[in-house]
Write an enzyme that holds these catalytic residues in place. Structure first.
Site, short mmCIF file in Angstrom:
data_model
loop_
_atom_site.label_atom_id
_atom_site.label_comp_id
_atom_site.label_asym_id
_atom_site.label_seq_id
_atom_site.Cartn_x
_atom_site.Cartn_y
_atom_site.Cartn_z
N HIS A 11 -20.11 29.63 -114.60
CA HIS A 11 -19.27 28.62 -115.24
C HIS A 11 -20.08 27.54 -115.92
CE1 HIS A 11 -19.86 25.64 -111.96
NE2 HIS A 11 -19.76 26.67 -111.13
N CYS A 71 -22.50 29.06 -107.09
CA CYS A 71 -22.21 29.72 -108.36
C CYS A 71 -23.40 29.61 -109.31
CB CYS A 71 -20.99 29.07 -109.02
SG CYS A 71 -19.46 29.41 -108.15
#
Length: 180
Positions: free
Chosen positions: A111, A127
């Site tokens: 992301h 992440c």
């Protein structure tokens, strides 16, 4: 009549070859944690390289393995620690930035970020994150089902050490440009 039939058969063969060529690809996203880099590969060719942030060592470490893209969401809400953050365009506290690409390991993804100086570091909650301009480009050129490989790499090899120094210089340059 034979010429028309031959033309139609030839056309169908050409169309099926083109559809097969377009449908088959060797694209993969490969993250090297030691280098803090994401590579977009087409077969053995690297077509794009993006600096990334990975998880902190220990409890927030970025997992390794082979996964696939399961979702691509632009302007996502961020649900974190019992709070819901509006999309980044409305609230720059949204840690997902402008796009979320979920992988086949629940709660993990690739992301954007609200910390533009974080690529090259271990600062995420597990992440893989990157600057918003990079995630926008990646998301436009990625697809559901695309292979994602996250590998450890070798933290102490000379290239990893050089990349750490380059990231530090990149930060200094960005800070200087933004201070004007």
């Amino acid at each position: 009549m034979k010429k028309i039939l031959a033309f139609l058969i030839t056309g169908l063969i050409v169309m099926s070859i083109n559809l097969t060529a377009k449908g088959e690809n060797n694209f993969a996203i490969v993250v090297n944690k030691a280098y803090h880099l994401l590579f977009v590969e087409n077969g053995s060719k690297i077509v794009r390289t993006i600096p990334v942030t990975i998880g902190k060592r220990g409890e927030s470490e970025t997992p390794t393995g082979t996964f696939s893209i399961v979702s691509i969401v632009h302007n996502p809400k961020w649900y974190f620690n019992g709070k819901v953050y509006p999309p980044y365009t409305d609230d720059h506290n949204n840690g997902l930035g402008v796009c979320w690409m979920g992988i086949s390991l629940p709660s993990y993804g690739i992301h954007g970020t609200n910390e533009p100086f974080s690529p090259g570091r271990n600062r995420s909650h597990g992440c893989v994150r990157m600057n918003n301009s990079d995630i926008l480009h990646l998301s436009k050129n990625s697809f559901i089902g695309e292979k994602v490989v996250i590998e450890e790499g070798f933290e102490n090899d000379s290239l990893a050490q050089h990349l750490k120094k380059i990231n530090l210089l990149y930060d200094v340059e960005n800070i200087m440009q933004n201070s004007n």
